[in-house]
Design an enzyme around this catalytic site. Structure first.
Site, PDB file in Angstrom:
ATOM      1  N   GLY A   1      73.154 -40.348  65.044  1.00 43.58           N
ATOM      2  CA  GLY A   1      73.976 -39.718  64.019  1.00 43.58           C
ATOM      3  C   GLY A   1      75.048 -40.677  63.542  1.00 43.58           C
ATOM      4  O   GLY A   1      74.888 -41.899  63.625  1.00 43.58           O
ATOM      5  N   SER A   2      76.140 -40.121  63.092  1.00 43.97           N
ATOM      6  CA  SER A   2      77.178 -40.950  62.466  1.00 43.97           C
ATOM      7  C   SER A   2      78.012 -41.695  63.524  1.00 43.97           C
ATOM      8  O   SER A   2      78.119 -41.262  64.679  1.00 43.97           O
ATOM      9  CB  SER A   2      78.107 -40.055  61.647  1.00 43.97           C
ATOM     10  OG  SER A   2      78.721 -39.111  62.497  1.00 43.97           O
ATOM     11  N   THR A   3      78.624 -42.769  63.089  1.00 53.32           N
ATOM     12  CA  THR A   3      79.497 -43.547  63.974  1.00 53.32           C
ATOM     13  C   THR A   3      80.710 -42.702  64.384  1.00 53.32           C
ATOM     14  O   THR A   3      81.178 -42.782  65.523  1.00 53.32           O
ATOM     15  CB  THR A   3      79.920 -44.847  63.259  1.00 53.32           C
ATOM     16  OG1 THR A   3      78.735 -45.644  63.099  1.00 53.32           O
ATOM     17  CG2 THR A   3      80.946 -45.638  64.045  1.00 53.32           C
TER      18      THR A   3
ATOM     19  N   GLU B   1      72.681 -44.157  68.667  1.00 48.25           N
ATOM     20  CA  GLU B   1      72.109 -44.818  67.481  1.00 48.25           C
ATOM     21  C   GLU B   1      72.916 -44.336  66.289  1.00 48.25           C
ATOM     22  O   GLU B   1      72.832 -43.162  65.915  1.00 48.25           O
ATOM     23  CB  GLU B   1      70.638 -44.425  67.303  1.00 48.25           C
ATOM     24  CG  GLU B   1      69.745 -44.821  68.460  1.00 48.25           C
ATOM     25  CD  GLU B   1      69.650 -46.323  68.642  1.00 48.25           C
ATOM     26  OE1 GLU B   1      69.900 -47.068  67.679  1.00 48.25           O
ATOM     27  OE2 GLU B   1      69.344 -46.750  69.758  1.00 48.25           O
TER      28      GLU B   1
ATOM     29  N   GLU C   1      79.300 -46.944  54.943  1.00 49.22           N
ATOM     30  CA  GLU C   1      77.944 -46.430  54.766  1.00 49.22           C
ATOM     31  C   GLU C   1      77.973 -45.326  53.701  1.00 49.22           C
ATOM     32  O   GLU C   1      78.772 -44.389  53.791  1.00 49.22           O
ATOM     33  CB  GLU C   1      77.462 -45.853  56.098  1.00 49.22           C
ATOM     34  CG  GLU C   1      76.024 -45.386  56.042  1.00 49.22           C
ATOM     35  CD  GLU C   1      75.563 -44.764  57.370  1.00 49.22           C
ATOM     36  OE1 GLU C   1      76.311 -43.972  57.952  1.00 49.22           O
ATOM     37  OE2 GLU C   1      74.445 -45.076  57.785  1.00 49.22           O
TER      38      GLU C   1
HETATM   39  P1  NAD Z   1      76.307 -36.431  62.244  1.00 54.78           P
HETATM   40  O1  NAD Z   1      76.925 -37.381  63.198  1.00 54.78           O
HETATM   41  O2  NAD Z   1      77.190 -35.616  61.410  1.00 54.78           O
HETATM   42  O3  NAD Z   1      75.375 -35.395  63.035  1.00 54.78           O
HETATM   43  C1  NAD Z   1      74.296 -35.814  63.848  1.00 54.78           C
HETATM   44  C2  NAD Z   1      74.028 -34.759  64.903  1.00 54.78           C
HETATM   45  O4  NAD Z   1      75.134 -34.725  65.789  1.00 54.78           O
HETATM   46  C3  NAD Z   1      73.913 -33.340  64.352  1.00 54.78           C
HETATM   47  O5  NAD Z   1      72.971 -32.629  65.109  1.00 54.78           O
HETATM   48  C4  NAD Z   1      75.306 -32.776  64.557  1.00 54.78           C
HETATM   49  O6  NAD Z   1      75.330 -31.385  64.654  1.00 54.78           O
HETATM   50  C5  NAD Z   1      75.672 -33.419  65.878  1.00 54.78           C
HETATM   51  N1  NAD Z   1      77.105 -33.606  66.133  1.00 54.78           N
HETATM   52  C6  NAD Z   1      78.096 -33.816  65.237  1.00 54.78           C
HETATM   53  N2  NAD Z   1      79.287 -33.928  65.896  1.00 54.78           N
HETATM   54  C7  NAD Z   1      79.016 -33.809  67.212  1.00 54.78           C
HETATM   55  C8  NAD Z   1      79.826 -33.839  68.402  1.00 54.78           C
HETATM   56  N3  NAD Z   1      81.143 -34.001  68.363  1.00 54.78           N
HETATM   57  N4  NAD Z   1      79.204 -33.691  69.591  1.00 54.78           N
HETATM   58  C9  NAD Z   1      77.871 -33.531  69.661  1.00 54.78           C
HETATM   59  N5  NAD Z   1      77.069 -33.454  68.581  1.00 54.78           N
HETATM   60  C10 NAD Z   1      77.631 -33.617  67.372  1.00 54.78           C
HETATM   61  O7  NAD Z   1      75.268 -37.280  61.367  1.00 54.78           O
HETATM   62  P2  NAD Z   1      74.343 -36.771  60.170  1.00 54.78           P
HETATM   63  O8  NAD Z   1      75.190 -36.619  58.952  1.00 54.78           O
HETATM   64  O9  NAD Z   1      73.513 -35.632  60.637  1.00 54.78           O
HETATM   65  O10 NAD Z   1      73.349 -38.025  60.006  1.00 54.78           O
HETATM   66  C11 NAD Z   1      73.640 -39.139  59.242  1.00 54.78           C
HETATM   67  C12 NAD Z   1      74.131 -40.282  60.100  1.00 54.78           C
HETATM   68  O11 NAD Z   1      73.171 -40.585  61.102  1.00 54.78           O
HETATM   69  C13 NAD Z   1      74.306 -41.560  59.312  1.00 54.78           C
HETATM   70  O12 NAD Z   1      75.506 -42.172  59.706  1.00 54.78           O
HETATM   71  C14 NAD Z   1      73.126 -42.412  59.733  1.00 54.78           C
HETATM   72  O13 NAD Z   1      73.289 -43.803  59.622  1.00 54.78           O
HETATM   73  C15 NAD Z   1      72.957 -41.995  61.142  1.00 54.78           C
HETATM   74  N6  NAD Z   1      71.606 -42.308  61.613  1.00 54.78           N
HETATM   75  C16 NAD Z   1      71.444 -43.343  62.483  1.00 54.78           C
HETATM   76  C17 NAD Z   1      70.168 -43.695  62.912  1.00 54.78           C
HETATM   77  C18 NAD Z   1      69.934 -44.830  63.880  1.00 54.78           C
HETATM   78  O14 NAD Z   1      68.853 -44.924  64.429  1.00 54.78           O
HETATM   79  N7  NAD Z   1      70.903 -45.700  64.107  1.00 54.78           N
HETATM   80  C19 NAD Z   1      69.060 -42.979  62.446  1.00 54.78           C
HETATM   81  C20 NAD Z   1      69.270 -41.937  61.542  1.00 54.78           C
HETATM   82  C21 NAD Z   1      70.555 -41.602  61.137  1.00 54.78           C
END
Ligand code: NAD
Length: 491
Positions: free
Chosen positions: A235-237, A257, A394
């Site tokens: 997910g996000s950084t 990741e 990003e």
């Molecule tokens: P996000 O971080 O908002 O959410 C990702 C997941 O984490 C969701 O299921 C969300 O509900 C959960 N989440 C959010 N906050 C949390 C917390 N405090 N504790 C536990 N879980 C939590 O990201 P997004 O908007 O869903 O996805 C986009 C991001 O993901 C982009 O930054 C993208 O670059 C990244 N991404 C990275 C990869 C990789 O392999 N490096 C692959 C795909 C996407």
């Protein structure tokens, strides 16, 4: 609205938690909106920490039987699951496209086949994994046991929902762990369908438990649960940093990741036709919502103008359309909120003196069905300073910047000037240069004269703020197992 059984869908879906093979009703629900139409199509459960606790207990109960099952039997169940995924490709692809707005054809030919491959790959990997043995001569021998860690917490984002979630489930359960999964709350449908196939494949109830809900509640409850010793997160950084602080404080094992701002370096000696074709694909696949997209294109000055002109022509020609139409190349972004964020960063680029070569605005809806959809035109921006926010942050949308460079040193310097370090591309016919640049670019993945060629045995992940640890192949097998050395005296 009525709750669905595992694997079932309906006209108005209500997606429950699935714990120990049973649907669990919750009190709170989150609305689900189809990105391409803007229409409400159902609701997903918003789990509380008590419900996460139930899921962890179910996974703990299932662990004893699952971890002691002979490896070939476990592997066989994963193979069976892969076959069922192949059988249900169409249904899964439709769910994936409805949830995310991506072209159905992409979900059918890229996402779902990879989901099946994830299970086949790790079913095979654990069959072939070798142990370590160290001989101390006459004194003693050592061998290393690798045991599953227990209950793994697996959390994934919305951009490639099932592809990324199963990239975690497959190695976790192949190595004998059980898991509590939390897919993104905006794209839960395909994960719900997968649960029906997991049951049909004969994988025991409780091995995979699906909880849904908001990250800061259900996700955080998984991270902070004392009986979840391993966390695999994509997910996000921003969220990754929160997780590192909390999971780190509990001394959990974690693999993160995260985001990327990937440089794509084009040298003047490159095959420009190929570089342009692939760079367009790398920029706009999945509407630019792939962590690996090449969003910062750096081009050697002598071919810069030609590159920009030809790239813009190709970007303008991309077919924006209803995800259900066969010819659609660009579908909908994940939603209108995200579109606003993307547009805001483009506006910032304008304010910082950038030139919008094409795009830079919401696209017209392709038809009446998609009138409320989140369509955005493929966008190219030039003339930005490397330090501005649009160059550094990003965007995660169909937006690229193109910047000239004068020599190899400057190319590498610009490539490395963000806080991210996930993927990169290098286009050149000079083999020595390819080696030199590949070594100097700060990135977990370097593609030379290609993009997205993936061998699942290779380490996958990023440096700097793009992540911690690696997925893929033996890296994943190691992450989900705890090594234990056994030393036996010989006399
Ligand atoms: P996000 O971080 O908002 O959410 C990702 C997941 O984490 C969701 O299921 C969300 O509900 C959960 N989440 C959010 N906050 C949390 C917390 N405090 N504790 C536990 N879980 C939590 O990201 P997004 O908007 O869903 O996805 C986009 C991001 O993901 C982009 O930054 C993208 O670059 C990244 N991404 C990275 C990869 C990789 O392999 N490096 C692959 C795909 C996407």
């Amino acid at each position: 609205m009525q709750s669905l059984e595992p694997g079932e869908t309906g006209p108005m879906d209500r997606i429950p938690l699935l714990i120990a093979g049973k649907a669990v009703e919750t009190r709170e629900w989150i609305d689900l909106v189809e990105p391409a139409t803007g229409q409400l199509y159902g609701q997903v459960a918003d789990a509380t920490s008590e419900e996460v606790d139930q899921a962890v207990s179910a996974a703990k109960n299932a662990f004893v039987g699952w971890s002691s099952m002979p490896v070939d039997e476990r592997s066989g169940l994963l193979m069976r699951l892969a076959d069922l995924i192949d059988r249900d490709t169409e249904r899964l692809a439709q769910a994936e496209s409805k949830d995310t707005g991506k072209p159905l054809e992409v979900a059918r030919t890229v996402d779902v086949p990879r989901v099946a491959l994830n299970f086949r790959f790790f079913a095979g990997a654990v069959q072939h994994a070798e142990g370590a043995f160290h001989d101390m001569g006459g004194e003693a021998i050592n061998y290393t046991l690798r045991r599953p860690r227990g209950v793994a917490g697996l959390i994934s984002p919305w951009n490639l929902p099932l592809y990324l979630l199963t990239w975690k489930i497959a190695p976790a359960i192949a190595t004998g762990n059980t898991c509590v999964c939390k897919p993104s709350e905006v794209s839960p449908l395909s994960a719900h369908l997968l649960m029906g196939l997991i049951e049909e494949a004969g994988i025991p109830a409780g091995v995979v438990n699906m909880v849904h809900g908001r990250g800061d509640r259900a996700g955080a409850a998984i991270i902070e649960h004392p009986d979840v010793p391993a966390i695999s997160f994509t997910g996000s950084t921003r969220a990754g940093s929160w997780i590192a602080q909390h999971a780190g404080a509990m001394l959990k094992r974690y693999s993160l990741e995260l985001g990327g701002k990937n440089p794509n370096l084009v040298f003047a000696d490159a095959d420009l036709d190929e570089a342009i074709t692939t760079s367009v694909r790398a920029a706009y696949s999945n509407q630019g919502q792939i962590c690996l997209c090449g969003s910062r294109i750096l081009v050697e000055r002598s071919v810069y103008h030609e590159f920009v002109e030809r790239f813009v022509e190709r970007a303008r020609a991309l077919q924006i359309g209803d995800p259900l139409d066969g010819g659609t190349q660009i579908g909908s972004l994940i939603g209108l909120d995200h579109l606003e964020k993307v547009d805001g960063l483009v506006q910032l680029a304008r304010d910082s003196g950038g030139t919008i070569q094409c795009g830079g605005r919401r696209a017209e809806a392709p038809n009446d069905r998609c009138a409320g959809g989140a369509f955005y035109e493929p966008t190219v921006i030039t003339g930005l300073d490397w330090g501005c926010e649009t160059e550094q942050e990003e965007i995660f949308g169909p937006v690229v910047t193109i910047t000239p460079f004068d020599d190899e040193d400057q190319a590498v310097q610009l490539a490395n000037c963000t806080r991210y370090g996930l993927a990169s591309m290098v286009w050149t016919r000079d083999l020595a240069r390819a080696h030199r640049v590949a070594e100097r670019v700060d990135a977990g993945i370097v593609w030379v004269n290609c993009w997205m060629l993936r061998d699942l045995r290779t380490p996958f992940g990023g440096t700097k703020q793009s992540g911690v640890g690696r997925e893929g192949g033996l890296e994943a097998v190691r992450f989900f197992t705890e090594p234990k050395n056994v030393c036996i005296r010989k006399n």
